[in-house]
Design a protein around this motif. Structure first.
Motif, PDB file in Angstrom:
ATOM      1  N   VAL A 145     -21.973  -0.275  14.715  1.00  0.00           N
ATOM      2  CA  VAL A 145     -21.990  -1.490  15.546  1.00  0.00           C
ATOM      3  C   VAL A 145     -22.885  -0.986  16.895  1.00  0.00           C
ATOM      4  O   VAL A 145     -23.392  -1.996  17.554  1.00  0.00           O
ATOM      5  CB  VAL A 145     -20.517  -1.242  16.003  1.00  0.00           C
ATOM      6  CG1 VAL A 145     -20.288  -2.462  17.166  1.00  0.00           C
ATOM      7  CG2 VAL A 145     -19.634  -1.775  14.866  1.00  0.00           C
ATOM      8  N   THR A 146     -22.895   0.028  17.202  1.00  0.00           N
ATOM      9  CA  THR A 146     -23.880   0.650  18.311  1.00  0.00           C
ATOM     10  C   THR A 146     -25.184   0.142  18.323  1.00  0.00           C
ATOM     11  O   THR A 146     -25.895  -0.308  18.960  1.00  0.00           O
ATOM     12  CB  THR A 146     -23.563   2.062  18.505  1.00  0.00           C
ATOM     13  OG1 THR A 146     -22.310   2.534  18.909  1.00  0.00           O
ATOM     14  CG2 THR A 146     -24.506   2.342  19.832  1.00  0.00           C
ATOM     15  N   SER A 147     -25.603   0.499  16.878  1.00  0.00           N
ATOM     16  CA  SER A 147     -27.380   0.309  16.500  1.00  0.00           C
ATOM     17  C   SER A 147     -27.206  -1.252  16.683  1.00  0.00           C
ATOM     18  O   SER A 147     -28.290  -1.868  17.095  1.00  0.00           O
ATOM     19  CB  SER A 147     -27.456   0.543  15.167  1.00  0.00           C
ATOM     20  OG  SER A 147     -26.720  -0.118  14.373  1.00  0.00           O
ATOM     21  N   ILE A 148     -26.153  -2.226  16.168  1.00  0.00           N
ATOM     22  CA  ILE A 148     -26.442  -3.447  16.393  1.00  0.00           C
ATOM     23  C   ILE A 148     -26.496  -4.057  17.640  1.00  0.00           C
ATOM     24  O   ILE A 148     -27.220  -4.956  18.046  1.00  0.00           O
ATOM     25  CB  ILE A 148     -25.526  -4.509  15.343  1.00  0.00           C
ATOM     26  CG1 ILE A 148     -25.419  -3.952  14.034  1.00  0.00           C
ATOM     27  CG2 ILE A 148     -25.317  -5.939  15.630  1.00  0.00           C
ATOM     28  CD1 ILE A 148     -24.086  -4.503  13.202  1.00  0.00           C
ATOM     29  N   VAL A 149     -25.539  -3.574  18.397  1.00  0.00           N
ATOM     30  CA  VAL A 149     -25.903  -4.116  19.932  1.00  0.00           C
ATOM     31  C   VAL A 149     -27.096  -3.588  20.545  1.00  0.00           C
ATOM     32  O   VAL A 149     -27.828  -4.450  21.249  1.00  0.00           O
ATOM     33  CB  VAL A 149     -24.632  -3.433  20.850  1.00  0.00           C
ATOM     34  CG1 VAL A 149     -24.387  -3.464  22.416  1.00  0.00           C
ATOM     35  CG2 VAL A 149     -23.396  -3.847  20.329  1.00  0.00           C
ATOM     36  N   ALA A 150     -27.601  -2.451  20.459  1.00  0.00           N
ATOM     37  CA  ALA A 150     -28.841  -2.018  20.799  1.00  0.00           C
ATOM     38  C   ALA A 150     -30.033  -2.854  20.325  1.00  0.00           C
ATOM     39  O   ALA A 150     -30.863  -3.184  20.965  1.00  0.00           O
ATOM     40  CB  ALA A 150     -29.104  -0.610  20.179  1.00  0.00           C
ATOM     41  N   VAL A 151     -30.034  -3.234  19.165  1.00  0.00           N
ATOM     42  CA  VAL A 151     -31.194  -4.083  18.694  1.00  0.00           C
ATOM     43  C   VAL A 151     -30.907  -5.292  19.185  1.00  0.00           C
ATOM     44  O   VAL A 151     -32.154  -5.931  19.418  1.00  0.00           O
ATOM     45  CB  VAL A 151     -31.000  -4.124  16.975  1.00  0.00           C
ATOM     46  CG1 VAL A 151     -32.144  -5.102  16.487  1.00  0.00           C
ATOM     47  CG2 VAL A 151     -31.418  -2.753  16.490  1.00  0.00           C
TER      48      VAL A 151
ATOM     49  N   ILE B 206     -29.849  -6.011  22.239  1.00  0.00           N
ATOM     50  CA  ILE B 206     -30.517  -5.959  23.300  1.00  0.00           C
ATOM     51  C   ILE B 206     -32.054  -6.078  23.268  1.00  0.00           C
ATOM     52  O   ILE B 206     -32.721  -6.573  24.315  1.00  0.00           O
ATOM     53  CB  ILE B 206     -29.668  -4.887  24.210  1.00  0.00           C
ATOM     54  CG1 ILE B 206     -28.354  -5.058  24.391  1.00  0.00           C
ATOM     55  CG2 ILE B 206     -30.409  -4.774  25.479  1.00  0.00           C
ATOM     56  CD1 ILE B 206     -27.474  -4.117  24.957  1.00  0.00           C
ATOM     57  N   ILE B 207     -32.388  -5.079  22.543  1.00  0.00           N
ATOM     58  CA  ILE B 207     -33.943  -4.887  22.435  1.00  0.00           C
ATOM     59  C   ILE B 207     -34.699  -6.116  22.078  1.00  0.00           C
ATOM     60  O   ILE B 207     -35.653  -6.525  22.970  1.00  0.00           O
ATOM     61  CB  ILE B 207     -34.476  -3.797  21.699  1.00  0.00           C
ATOM     62  CG1 ILE B 207     -33.800  -2.502  22.189  1.00  0.00           C
ATOM     63  CG2 ILE B 207     -35.975  -3.542  21.408  1.00  0.00           C
ATOM     64  CD1 ILE B 207     -34.005  -1.393  20.914  1.00  0.00           C
TER      65      ILE B 207
ATOM     66  N   VAL C 244     -35.051 -10.126  35.295  1.00  0.00           N
ATOM     67  CA  VAL C 244     -36.113  -9.442  34.843  1.00  0.00           C
ATOM     68  C   VAL C 244     -35.624  -7.958  34.178  1.00  0.00           C
ATOM     69  O   VAL C 244     -36.016  -7.715  33.024  1.00  0.00           O
ATOM     70  CB  VAL C 244     -37.249  -8.946  35.564  1.00  0.00           C
ATOM     71  CG1 VAL C 244     -38.203  -8.079  34.888  1.00  0.00           C
ATOM     72  CG2 VAL C 244     -38.090 -10.432  36.151  1.00  0.00           C
ATOM     73  N   THR C 245     -34.888  -7.331  34.931  1.00  0.00           N
ATOM     74  CA  THR C 245     -34.130  -5.876  34.805  1.00  0.00           C
ATOM     75  C   THR C 245     -32.972  -5.850  33.933  1.00  0.00           C
ATOM     76  O   THR C 245     -32.452  -4.897  33.500  1.00  0.00           O
ATOM     77  CB  THR C 245     -34.002  -5.241  35.842  1.00  0.00           C
ATOM     78  OG1 THR C 245     -33.232  -5.815  36.919  1.00  0.00           O
ATOM     79  CG2 THR C 245     -35.356  -4.894  36.698  1.00  0.00           C
ATOM     80  N   ARG C 246     -32.283  -7.095  33.741  1.00  0.00           N
ATOM     81  CA  ARG C 246     -31.046  -7.296  33.104  1.00  0.00           C
ATOM     82  C   ARG C 246     -30.766  -6.528  31.832  1.00  0.00           C
ATOM     83  O   ARG C 246     -31.772  -6.706  31.000  1.00  0.00           O
ATOM     84  CB  ARG C 246     -30.623  -8.711  33.069  1.00  0.00           C
ATOM     85  CG  ARG C 246     -29.381  -9.145  32.458  1.00  0.00           C
ATOM     86  CD  ARG C 246     -28.785 -10.553  32.282  1.00  0.00           C
ATOM     87  NE  ARG C 246     -28.976 -10.943  33.719  1.00  0.00           N
ATOM     88  CZ  ARG C 246     -28.828 -12.398  33.874  1.00  0.00           C
ATOM     89  NH1 ARG C 246     -28.912 -13.240  32.909  1.00  0.00           N
ATOM     90  NH2 ARG C 246     -28.621 -12.840  35.071  1.00  0.00           N
ATOM     91  N   ARG C 247     -29.846  -5.654  31.459  1.00  0.00           N
ATOM     92  CA  ARG C 247     -29.381  -5.140  30.337  1.00  0.00           C
ATOM     93  C   ARG C 247     -30.130  -4.108  29.940  1.00  0.00           C
ATOM     94  O   ARG C 247     -29.836  -3.255  28.856  1.00  0.00           O
ATOM     95  CB  ARG C 247     -29.278  -6.099  29.264  1.00  0.00           C
ATOM     96  CG  ARG C 247     -27.864  -6.944  29.437  1.00  0.00           C
ATOM     97  CD  ARG C 247     -27.831  -8.057  28.036  1.00  0.00           C
ATOM     98  NE  ARG C 247     -28.590  -9.007  28.070  1.00  0.00           N
ATOM     99  CZ  ARG C 247     -28.451 -10.115  28.859  1.00  0.00           C
ATOM    100  NH1 ARG C 247     -27.224 -10.308  29.291  1.00  0.00           N
ATOM    101  NH2 ARG C 247     -29.307 -11.129  28.518  1.00  0.00           N
ATOM    102  N   ILE C 248     -31.408  -3.783  30.546  1.00  0.00           N
ATOM    103  CA  ILE C 248     -32.183  -2.692  30.121  1.00  0.00           C
ATOM    104  C   ILE C 248     -31.711  -1.207  30.301  1.00  0.00           C
ATOM    105  O   ILE C 248     -31.474  -0.404  29.555  1.00  0.00           O
ATOM    106  CB  ILE C 248     -33.711  -2.718  30.934  1.00  0.00           C
ATOM    107  CG1 ILE C 248     -34.424  -4.163  30.387  1.00  0.00           C
ATOM    108  CG2 ILE C 248     -34.319  -1.484  30.555  1.00  0.00           C
ATOM    109  CD1 ILE C 248     -35.534  -4.245  31.187  1.00  0.00           C
TER     110      ILE C 248
END
Length: 219
Positions: free
Chosen positions: A21-27, A29-30, A109-113
């Motif tokens: 689940v963590t990896s799905i959220v990270a991908v 966002i990226i 521009v910087t959101r969620r990074i």
């Protein structure tokens, strides 16, 4: 390959699935940030500002505003448009409009990074918890297991522990690399917007001073 991946996840136990689940959220966002920074908010500043400068110096401020409307979602065009729409209201109005617009687009521009750094830490800790719980469960079971099953249980427990560690670290490294790249891109974009906002402010100021000089000479 899919069978090997499925076996890898199965051997990792419950915390492996949590880290998925963590990896799905990270991908997510990226990918979303890459699309936003590379396409939606991005604008080639050089040619754009050259056209804006030519239009402003020739007195075609309305056409310059329309040019900004051609890329309404781009961060730079939004800021420049805010300044141009107040071009005839004095330097202070232009300065306030540009500053407000920069403050408005910078969070976009910087959101969620920054969340990627937190996700890297979460993935590492979840992998560590999965490693520890796997080893604890294994050693508890070994005490009551028959000699012929001990080797099999030990292998399974070590596989669960190592799989969690490897998966957690893989997610963490991916998040950290993406965080560094996206932060660099976002910082460069914000600096570019601020620089060109200042250029426009100076351009409008010089234009206003030139018009005032002409009026004084005619008078």
């Amino acid at each position: 390959m899919l069978q090997s991946l499925a076996q890898f996840i199965e051997d990792g136990g419950p915390f492996m699935k949590v880290n998925i689940v963590t990896s799905i959220v990270a991908v997510a966002i990226i990918v979303e940030r890459m699309i936003v920074l590379a396409f939606r908010l991005n604008l080639n500043a050089g040619p754009f500002m050259e056209q804006i400068q030519k239009l402003v110096l020739s007195g075609n401020v309305d056409r310059a505003v329309k040019l900004c409307g051609a890329a309404p979602k781009a961060a730079l065009s939004r800021v420049i448009r805010a300044g141009l729409t107040r071009a005839n209201r004095g330097d202070q109005e232009v300065s306030r409009a540009l500053e407000e617009a920069v403050l408005e687009v910078s969070p976009l521009v910087t959101r969620r990074i920054a969340a990627l750094w937190s996700l890297a830490n979460v993935a590492t800790l979840l992998g560590l918890i999965g490693t520890i719980t796997g080893l604890i469960g294994t050693f508890k079971s070994l005490g009551a297991a028959s000699p012929e099953l001990k080797q099999q249980m030990l292998s399974k427990g070590i596989a669960e522990a190592m799989n969690n560690t490897a998966f957690g670290l893989t997610i963490a490294v991916t998040c950290i690399i993406a965080h560094l790249l996206l932060t660099s891109k976002a910082k460069a974009m914000v600096e570019d917007v601020e620089y060109n906002a200042l250029r426009l402010e100076n351009l409008l100021s010089r234009r206003g001073a030139g018009e005032a000089s002409v009026e004084s000479a005619v008078g």
